[in-house]
Design an enzyme around this catalytic site. Structure first.
Site, PDB file in Angstrom:
ATOM      1  CD1 TRP A   1     -66.070  12.832  -8.277  1.00  0.00           C
ATOM      2  CD2 TRP A   1     -64.745  13.911  -9.714  1.00  0.00           C
ATOM      3  NE1 TRP A   1     -65.013  13.325  -7.558  1.00  0.00           N
ATOM      4  CE2 TRP A   1     -64.177  13.999  -8.415  1.00  0.00           C
ATOM      5  CE3 TRP A   1     -64.092  14.532 -10.774  1.00  0.00           C
ATOM      6  CZ2 TRP A   1     -62.988  14.662  -8.153  1.00  0.00           C
ATOM      7  CZ3 TRP A   1     -62.899  15.194 -10.517  1.00  0.00           C
ATOM      8  CH2 TRP A   1     -62.360  15.256  -9.223  1.00  0.00           C
ATOM      9  CG  ASP A   2     -62.426   9.243  -9.668  1.00  0.00           C
ATOM     10  OD1 ASP A   2     -63.014   9.513  -8.611  1.00  0.00           O
ATOM     11  OD2 ASP A   2     -62.210   8.086 -10.066  1.00  0.00           O
TER      12      ASP A   2
ATOM     13  CD  GLU B   1     -63.586  13.561  -1.777  1.00  0.00           C
ATOM     14  OE1 GLU B   1     -63.195  12.932  -0.769  1.00  0.00           O
ATOM     15  OE2 GLU B   1     -63.722  13.040  -2.897  1.00  0.00           O
TER      16      GLU B   1
ATOM     17  CE  LYS C   1     -59.629  13.043   0.360  1.00  0.00           C
ATOM     18  NZ  LYS C   1     -60.904  12.298   0.474  1.00  0.00           N
ATOM     19  CD  GLN C   2     -60.039  15.359  -4.100  1.00  0.00           C
ATOM     20  OE1 GLN C   2     -60.200  14.951  -2.948  1.00  0.00           O
ATOM     21  NE2 GLN C   2     -60.616  14.797  -5.149  1.00  0.00           N
TER      22      GLN C   2
END
Length: 837
Positions: free
Chosen positions: A362-363, A489, A593-594
């Site tokens: 998806w990134d 995630e 995580k992000q």
């Protein structure tokens, strides 16, 4: 990690002045060349030593077994992994029968240079053989950005201290042995030994051709090579072929001052259905085309291609030379990954290595395509057309999962879901809204009505259908999306992830817009008026969780009720956490995580007030450990917007140097395309505070204290806008195209090529810098002191925390607790005249 100083700092090149075999795998990725169709890692021409020998063709894969301990309904049946195709880089050298190998004899000098203007990798070596004969070797290689199927090498050898017998062996080799996989690291690739079976090998004058086919996926790959030789009188050549290799040999005797020069052209092609004969004809035809241009002509075309790109996309950072180099390096690699992909995906590692099995995620849509949309938009349509080509499979996948519409895979090469871990794949349903966002962004930024009609509308409608079936209205009428995984995630299967809900809201509205805009498409897809109405109702009543006591948005329902992670007692060698702690532990704690909610504030910044952004950023900054390369760029963007300019500069450093410093410790598997694209986003969307929501294009520049000046360019509706600013003033100039209007802070600017427009920049309100988890603060960027004349001056009033992403009108409420807040949708594309002066 790659130590500071390994590469010299230059504005237009990445230079490795000396050889370090301990960093061989890392530099193979750094010096990789690609055009989106062909990928060559930066392996030595002599083939050895290497860490990962890599030659790739986009979407050429082999089927593998997914490691699923217990199968269940809806799980993928097989996986996919990128494979090494025929290696055409190899040119072996023998000097008086001694093979050239940097591990033997004596290397007097060794330099490699990636030229970002020319798009070539040059290597210069002075080597003394074990028999004490010294030669100078110089090679120039590039993968053509103009001719999709070609890669070219110029190889020169010159004796320095006496006459020498020289032999060059130029090869095509299939089934090159794979490298060793790192155990227990999900970011590395599966190893497939000898994936190809031979179908044809043949030779012709000064060249050869091989055709091979993968054993399971049945993809046919053809590779051919041809040569031009310049050498001393008496130079001889010979060609030999075997089932898995072909060799062109050149032999001569040269004296000091004489050079043996070999021009090698390699052509590639692949197909899942074309015959052996057709594939052979294709690659031989590509060689014929290359012959008409010659090496110099091909190199000139490469330079022209890049000159055009840099003219409309270059970024200048005055005051931080290291990041100037890193940002251009980042932009170059992302361009390489996309330029000639032509209706193929852009893998997470591009074609620079086998990491993540060569899958796209998806990134691509959230990081890579926004950069390309505003710098090189032509290739964006091709990537989205690839998504459209797998739409039927996405429809089938949605049906298998009990949903309507289309459910695109979280990771894939060919179109099927490639992950066997469903909490991070099937549940990460936000990928569908991410794709829709890229469709709307591209169409709005280019005015490409044909794409909108032929591709975009159908994708927007089918993804809107998915959201209508995934979510539901609760007893209060709010529309909820439960049991999903957002970008973070370390948080899985949560209800009402804010990022997912807001992106879905936009998707639902844009799907409805598309159905009303293209009624013929809607009729073909059997979209009813009642269905459109239901999408509008769901979007208008989208639930957005809010924590009134903390005065912040919850990343998801109940997220702020979880126990915070014990950062104080987490050692530095326990990061990334997913390699040292079970997901069961991570999923139950407040640890990120992000960037997740912070990413929502970037892509759906129109749904938050300035004060909400500032409070949200401070809260989630303290929980985000950045165990993903995707995080730093988003944190840079929002840090800049809310006023933390030094922190934004620090995060730009992290994302731009992700690979040049190997900050994630896995660049040997390939570079991080999304992080590199994020370097441009951090500059343009961060320091430039550029926002594009629907018809609304705006800039609100602000300069970090360690920089002296920033300049970037944006392509929008066929125009090229240059934005250049120091601490006091910004100048907008239209370098290409018709007049255009946009916002500078709250002021409408009308810009034409006749004259540039300058405005004084306001002084932003100073804020207390937020804290990061213990030991996880980004490295501080420092630079030379800013000249006094460029320092901010006092202003009649300081600007508050600015939200540059929302105009004062067209606000709409969202359902949330306890009070309503604005959540504005990005509309579908409007006629270009609504944005142009």
């Amino acid at each position: 990690m790659i130590p500071e100083g390994h590469f010299t700092v230059e504005p237009w090149a990445v230079r490795e002045p000396k050889l370090d075999l301990e960093l061989l795998g890392e530099t193979e990725s750094i010096f990789a060349l690609s055009n989106g169709h062909i990928g060559w890692r930066g392996n030595f021409e002599e083939g050895e030593p290497h860490q990962i020998a890599g030659s790739y063709l986009n979407a050429v894969y082999e089927q593998i077994r997914l490691p699923i301990a217990e199968s269940a309904y809806g799980y993928p049946e097989a996986g996919q992994t990128i494979v090494n195709v025929t290696d055409g880089k190899i040119i072996r050298l023998l000097v008086d029968d001694e093979p050239f190998d940097v591990r033997y004899g004596k290397v007097h000098s060794h330099e490699r240079v990636l030229d970002l203007k020319a798009g070539v990798l040059e290597r210069t070596v002075t080597w003394e053989s074990p028999a004490h004969r010294t030669v100078r070797i110089h090679s120039t290689r590039f993968v053509s950005l103009v001719h999709r199927g070609l890669a070219i090498i110029r190889y020169e050898v010159e004796p320095l201290d006496g006459s020498a017998d020289l032999v060059l062996q130029s090869e095509l080799v299939a089934n090159v042995p794979a490298s060793t996989r790192r155990e227990n690291d999900p970011r590395t690739a599966e190893i497939v030994e000898s994936p190809f079976e031979a179908e044809l090998n043949d030779k012709f004058e000064r060249g050869a051709v091989l055709v091979n086919c993968t054993k399971k996926s049945r993809l046919r790959v053809a590779a051919a090579m041809s040569h031009e030789v310049h050498g001393p009188r008496g130079t001889q050549t010979e060609t030999f072929t075997g089932s898995d290799f072909a060799r062109f040999t050149v032999a001569t005797t040269a004296k000091p001052g004489q050079r043996l020069v070999l021009h090698k052209v390699v052509s590639y092609g692949w197909s899942s259905f074309r015959s052996v004969e057709t594939m052979r004809d294709q690659v031989e035809g590509e060689l014929a085309s290359a012959y008409t241009h010659g090496f110099d002509g091909l190199l000139t075309a490469q330079r022209r291609f890049l000159a055009d790109f840099w003219k409309r996309a270059d970024v200048q950072l005055d005051g931080d030379d290291e990041l100037q180099q890193a940002v251009r390096f980042s932009m170059f690699h992302v361009l390489q990954a996309a330029a000639r992909a032509e209706q193929r995906a852009i893998p997470a590692k591009g074609l620079t290595g086998p990491g993540y099995d060569g899958h796209t995620f998806w990134d691509t849509e959230c990081f890579v395509l926004p950069f390309l949309t505003y710098t090189y938009p032509g290739c964006v349509a091709d990537v989205l057309r690839w998504r459209h080509s797998i739409l039927d499979g996405a429809r089938k996948r949605a049906g298998d999962l009990g949903m309507k519409g289309a459910a695109f895979p979280w990771r894939t090469i060919h179109g099927e879901e490639g992950s066997g871990y469903w909490p991070a794949s099937v549940a990460a349903v936000h990928v569908n809204a991410d794709i829709a966002d890229a469709v709307v962004r591209y169409t709005s930024a280019t005015g490409d009505r044909r794409f909108d009609r032929e591709v975009g509308a159908e994708m927007l409608i089918e993804t809107a259908r998915l959201w209508a079936s995934v979510g539901h209205h609760d007893r209060t009428g709010a529309f909820r999306i439960d049991g999903v995984t957002g970008p973070d995630e370390y948080s899985a299967l949560h209800d009402n992830n804010v990022y997912t809900n807001l992106m879905a809201q936009q998707n639902l509205d844009c799907g409805a817009d598309a159905a009303e805009r293209h009624r013929d498409v809607a009729r073909r897809l059997k979209v009813s008026a009642a269905e459109i109405k239901s999408w509008r109702r769901a979007a208008a009543n989208m639930y957005v969780p809010y924590e009134p006591e903390l005065r912040i948005h919850k990343q998801a329902s109940q997220f702020t009720d979880h126990e915070p992670w014990d950062f104080e007692h987490t050692r530095s060698d326990q990061y990334p956490l997913f390699l040292h702690f079970p997901y069961f532990e991570l999923y139950r704690k407040q640890v990120i995580k992000q960037a997740d909610l912070v990413l929502a504030m970037h892509l759906r910044g129109d749904a938050f007030t300035p004060d909400e952004k500032a409070r949200n950023f401070a809260y989630y900054e303290a929980l985000t450990v950045r165990d993903s390369s995707l995080s730093a760029c988003t944190q840079a963007v929002i840090a800049a917007e809310v006023g933390h300019l030094q922190l934004a500069h620090d995060y730009l450093g992290e994302t731009a140097l992700m690979d040049l410093r190997d900050l994630e410790h896995n660049v040997r598997e390939g570079i991080h395309m999304a992080a590199l694209a994020g370097a441009w986003l951090a500059v343009a969307h961060g320091f430039g505070c550029m926002r594009h929501h629907g018809d609304f294009l705006s800039f609100a520049p602000r300069l970090p204290p360690a920089l002296q000046k920033v300049t970037f360019r944006v392509t929008f509706l066929g125009r090229t806008i240059r934005v250049s600013f120091d601490a006091r003033r910004v100048t907008y100039a239209l370098e290409r195209g018709r007049p255009i209007a946009f916002h500078h802070y709250d002021e409408m600017i009308k810009l034409s090529r006749a004259r540039a427009v300058s405005r004084r920049l306001p002084v932003l309100k100073k804020l207390r810098e937020p804290k990061q988890p213990a030991g996880r603060a980004p490295a501080r960027r420092v630079s030379a002191a800013r000249p006094k004349e460029l320092r901010p001056t006092s202003s009649p009033r300081s600007r508050p925390l600015l939200s540059t992403s929302r105009p004062p009108s067209r606000r709409r409420p969202s359902k949330r607790s306890p009070a309503p807040a604005s959540a504005r949708r990005r509309r579908g594309p409007s006629p270009p005249s609504t944005r142009a002066g």
